[in-house]
Motif scaffolding. Structure first.
Motif, PDB file in Angstrom:
ATOM      1  N   SER A 182       0.690  -1.043  -0.001  1.00 47.49           N
ATOM      2  CA  SER A 182      -0.045   0.751   0.273  1.00 47.49           C
ATOM      3  C   SER A 182       0.523   1.214  -0.127  1.00 47.49           C
ATOM      4  N   LEU A 183       2.290   1.238   0.159  1.00 47.32           N
ATOM      5  CA  LEU A 183       2.375   2.582   0.966  1.00 47.32           C
ATOM      6  C   LEU A 183       3.126   2.162  -0.448  1.00 47.32           C
ATOM      7  N   ILE A 184       3.880   1.589  -1.289  1.00 50.45           N
ATOM      8  CA  ILE A 184       4.171   1.854  -2.483  1.00 50.45           C
ATOM      9  C   ILE A 184       3.146   2.421  -3.353  1.00 50.45           C
ATOM     10  N   GLY A 185       2.299   1.638  -3.443  1.00 50.77           N
ATOM     11  CA  GLY A 185       1.326   2.102  -4.548  1.00 50.77           C
ATOM     12  C   GLY A 185       1.173   3.865  -3.869  1.00 50.77           C
ATOM     13  N   ALA A 186       0.913   3.483  -2.890  1.00 49.96           N
ATOM     14  CA  ALA A 186       0.046   5.664  -2.233  1.00 49.96           C
ATOM     15  C   ALA A 186       1.147   5.852  -2.490  1.00 49.96           C
ATOM     16  N   GLY A 187       3.165   6.223  -3.118  1.00 46.59           N
ATOM     17  CA  GLY A 187       4.048   6.610  -3.486  1.00 46.59           C
ATOM     18  C   GLY A 187       4.295   6.951  -4.877  1.00 46.59           C
ATOM     19  N   PHE A 188       3.687   6.201  -4.804  1.00 46.91           N
ATOM     20  CA  PHE A 188       3.738   6.341  -6.975  1.00 46.91           C
ATOM     21  C   PHE A 188       2.778   7.264  -7.192  1.00 46.91           C
ATOM     22  N   ALA A 189       1.153   7.417  -7.037  1.00 50.01           N
ATOM     23  CA  ALA A 189       0.216   7.811  -7.011  1.00 50.01           C
ATOM     24  C   ALA A 189       0.305   8.901  -6.740  1.00 50.01           C
ATOM     25  N   PHE A 190       1.540  10.012  -6.066  1.00 47.68           N
ATOM     26  CA  PHE A 190       2.116  10.940  -5.022  1.00 47.68           C
ATOM     27  C   PHE A 190       2.519  11.653  -6.102  1.00 47.68           C
ATOM     28  N   THR A 191       3.293  11.317  -6.435  1.00 44.58           N
ATOM     29  CA  THR A 191       4.130  11.308  -8.005  1.00 44.58           C
ATOM     30  C   THR A 191       3.216  11.861  -9.026  1.00 44.58           C
ATOM     31  N   GLU A 192       2.465  10.347  -9.742  1.00 41.14           N
ATOM     32  CA  GLU A 192       1.901  11.403 -10.193  1.00 41.14           C
ATOM     33  C   GLU A 192       0.976  12.076 -10.561  1.00 41.14           C
ATOM     34  N   ASN A 193       0.453  11.939  -9.587  1.00 36.04           N
ATOM     35  CA  ASN A 193      -1.093  13.167  -9.529  1.00 36.04           C
ATOM     36  C   ASN A 193      -0.553  14.590  -9.141  1.00 36.04           C
ATOM     37  N   ILE A 194       1.344  14.594  -8.714  1.00 36.73           N
ATOM     38  CA  ILE A 194       1.291  16.005  -8.835  1.00 36.73           C
ATOM     39  C   ILE A 194       2.151  16.023 -10.746  1.00 36.73           C
ATOM     40  N   LEU A 195       2.090  15.113 -11.398  1.00 37.73           N
ATOM     41  CA  LEU A 195       2.668  15.329 -13.188  1.00 37.73           C
ATOM     42  C   LEU A 195       0.977  15.170 -13.347  1.00 37.73           C
ATOM     43  N   TYR A 196       0.248  14.723 -13.148  1.00 38.68           N
ATOM     44  CA  TYR A 196      -1.203  15.185 -14.245  1.00 38.68           C
ATOM     45  C   TYR A 196      -1.823  16.643 -13.420  1.00 38.68           C
ATOM     46  N   LEU A 197      -1.620  16.748 -12.602  1.00 38.53           N
ATOM     47  CA  LEU A 197      -2.015  18.636 -11.734  1.00 38.53           C
ATOM     48  C   LEU A 197      -1.466  18.871 -12.322  1.00 38.53           C
ATOM     49  N   GLY A 198       0.276  19.528 -12.426  1.00 37.03           N
ATOM     50  CA  GLY A 198       0.526  19.970 -13.273  1.00 37.03           C
ATOM     51  C   GLY A 198       0.206  20.539 -14.103  1.00 37.03           C
ATOM     52  N   GLY A 199       0.662  19.431 -14.970  1.00 34.12           N
ATOM     53  CA  GLY A 199       0.218  19.432 -16.478  1.00 34.12           C
ATOM     54  C   GLY A 199      -1.145  19.917 -17.281  1.00 34.12           C
ATOM     55  N   ALA A 200      -2.065  19.915 -16.265  1.00 35.38           N
ATOM     56  CA  ALA A 200      -3.628  20.601 -16.344  1.00 35.38           C
ATOM     57  C   ALA A 200      -3.578  21.968 -15.863  1.00 35.38           C
ATOM     58  N   TRP A 201      -3.074  21.770 -15.143  1.00 35.23           N
ATOM     59  CA  TRP A 201      -2.721  23.462 -14.512  1.00 35.23           C
ATOM     60  C   TRP A 201      -2.266  24.261 -15.648  1.00 35.23           C
ATOM     61  N   ASN A 202      -0.668  23.816 -15.949  1.00 34.18           N
ATOM     62  CA  ASN A 202      -0.629  24.706 -17.200  1.00 34.18           C
ATOM     63  C   ASN A 202      -1.138  24.455 -18.542  1.00 34.18           C
ATOM     64  N   GLU A 203      -2.164  24.069 -18.970  1.00 41.54           N
ATOM     65  CA  GLU A 203      -2.771  23.655 -20.144  1.00 41.54           C
ATOM     66  C   GLU A 203      -4.245  24.191 -20.207  1.00 41.54           C
ATOM     67  N   GLN A 204      -4.442  23.887 -18.414  1.00 43.05           N
ATOM     68  CA  GLN A 204      -6.452  24.302 -19.038  1.00 43.05           C
ATOM     69  C   GLN A 204      -6.053  25.632 -17.925  1.00 43.05           C
TER      70      GLN A 204
END
Length: 511
Positions: A286-308
């Motif tokens: 669970s901790l491995i998956g939570a860490g992966f989702a944390f970094t992936e969310n930063i990338l998705y949130l940052g991309g959406a902020w830059n585009e939209q």
């Protein structure tokens, strides 16, 4: 742990209470050795103890402690009589030096050593020496090596996190702090629930930190590297990239789940003592998956902020961080649970094999999710959102329920293993009830808190009870061999010492 009669230990002879029988040596056919008088024709006078002078007080050693069974391997003089009320002790078989003449039992019988009239059970100086020796864990050198390697890995992961933060700062600027804060909202909730599950028998915080950082740093980097390598390989054979649908349904689940959960195999092979059951696997995965989702969310949130701009940021935050926060956590848990079932009692090679079923299940769930979201994209937006929330709730509920079931199973397993020590005399059944239930632990801590120094000793006993349950299961499963039995004896000694200190503290007058 009950003591058993070792080779050569004999009880008193029938004709008299103080006459020990010498050990008998027979050949494979059951006949006495050549030249030796049969036992029934021997004169046993030399084996009789010398009578004490009239009026001389008997010399007695300290009586055995009540409730303390004799450990295997405790020294005793061969042929000694057993005093009234004394716990029988087992003879010790000493290992013979490699470069020395062999001494057989027959040679010792021919030598005919006279047994003493009184048994020497303890002497002041040997007891003082043993008490002054520091307690060391068996195989401490190996533990130190593993600790150093774990610290080096942790430092490397922290360095990788700083590099990713530097790259994120270049890409997003000061907005990176806002992205980290938004991504941390589901992460904090997952960590809190996982630590609550881990309260019964806590795992080392160092391993928990490595799992979290592995998912947030190493797994992300490895995923990017393998994805890039696969794209280059396809380009070299004439395929210009992988279609988005194929990449989402097949490539992403295979690469991401493999890079995330490979750490579980490393942990269970290098530190199996801290990966003893399916609940441990759920915690680590669970901790491995939570860490992966944390970094992936930063990338998705940052991309959406830059585009939209802000509207896109809010939409992605609601969908990923609030509506579907447990996806990667659920996928990685599957491999951890299957490895944990094998780690409890199967040989080391089965641990690698049991990684594959959980890995395939995690890949299948990941592929099902990506395929469902791709399919729902062809429907109106309201249908897409309802489907996303419905599937996410199913996955999340299954993960939460699995944690609760495994937590209860872990408590019952601990109580079962401690029952072996109660049946052998090391613990009382009342202590098993206290240390093997949540209510018992709570009442024990409340009672120990009522006098100075008791709370810390009770915490020590609770912690050792969890370690003893792990050790007992490993001994029963034949894992670790004689080294594991040494660890068991050490932990039992530590538990007994903690109990003695707790009882001594309870008798001190309050200040």
């Amino acid at each position: 742990m009950s003591a058993q009669n070792g080779p050569g230990s004999q009880g008193p002879n029938q004709p008299g209470p103080w006459r020990p029988q010498p050990p008998r040596v027979q050949d494979p056919q059951g006949m006495p050795p050549q030249g030796q008088v049969p036992p029934q024709q021997q004169n046993n006078d030399r084996f009789r103890p010398r009578p004490q002078p009239q009026g001389a007080p008997p010399v007695q050693g300290p009586p055995p402690m009540q409730g303390q069974p004799v450990m295997q391997g405790q020294p005793v003089t061969q042929g000694q009589p057993v005093m009234p009320g004394q716990v029988p002790m087992q003879a010790r078989v000493y290992a013979q030096p490699r470069f020395a003449p062999t001494v057989t039992q027959e040679m010792r019988i021919r030598a005919g050593m006279q047994a003493p009239a009184q048994v020497v059970t303890e002497t002041p100086w040997t007891g003082a020496v043993r008490q002054s020796q520091p307690q060391t864990e068996p195989d401490s050198t190996g533990n130190i090596v593993r600790l150093v390697i774990a610290i080096v890995v942790l430092v490397g992961l922290v360095a990788g996190l700083l590099i990713l933060a530097l790259i994120g700062g270049i890409a997003f600027g000061v907005r990176l702090f806002a992205l980290i804060g938004l991504s941390a909202i589901p992460l904090i909730g997952i960590i809190a629930y996982v630590l609550w599950l881990d309260r019964w028998k806590p795992q080392p915080k160092l391993l928990l930190g490595i799992c979290l950082l592995w998912g947030a740093v190493a797994a992300v980097i490895l995923t990017l590297v393998f994805s890039f390598v696969s794209d280059v390989a396809l380009y070299m054979v004439g395929i210009n990239g992988v279609p988005n649908v194929i990449g989402a349904i097949f490539q992403a689940p295979v690469v991401e789940e493999s890079t995330k959960t490979v750490l579980l195999v490393v942990i269970v092979l290098a530190a199996r003592r801290f990966f003893e059951g399916p609940l441990d696997g759920l915690v680590y995965g669970s901790l491995i998956g939570a860490g992966f989702a944390f970094t992936e969310n930063i990338l998705y949130l940052g991309g959406a902020w830059n585009e939209q701009q802000v509207d896109g940021l809010i939409e992605i935050f609601i969908l990923r961080c609030l509506c579907a926060p447990l996806l990667h956590t659920t996928f990685s848990t599957c491999a951890g649970v299957t490895i944990g079932f094998a780690a409890r009692k199967w040989p080391w090679w089965s641990l690698i094999l049991m990684w594959l079923p959980g890995l395939l299940v995690g890949m299948g769930l990941h592929s099902f999710w990506n395929g469902s979201m791709t399919l729902l994209g062809a429907f109106p937006e309201i249908v897409n959102r309802i489907g996303l929330i419905a599937f996410s709730l199913i996955f999340s509920a299954a993960w939460v329920a699995l944690g609760l079931v495994l937590r209860r199973s872990e408590r019952m397993h601990t109580q079962n293993m401690l029952g072996d020590y109660a049946n052998s005399g090391w613990l009382t059944h009342a202590e098993v009830d206290m240390l093997g239930t949540w209510k018992g632990r709570k009442n024990g801590r409340r009672w120990a808190h009522s006098f100075p120094g008791g709370k810390e000793e009770m915490r020590t006993m609770i912690r050792l009870s969890g370690r003893l349950s792990t050790t007992r299961m490993r001994v029963l499963a034949g894992i670790g061999g004689e080294q594991e039995r040494k660890i068991e004896r050490t932990e039992l000694k530590q538990f007994s010492d903690a109990r003695d200190r707790l009882l001594a503290a309870s008798r001190r007058p309050a200040r």
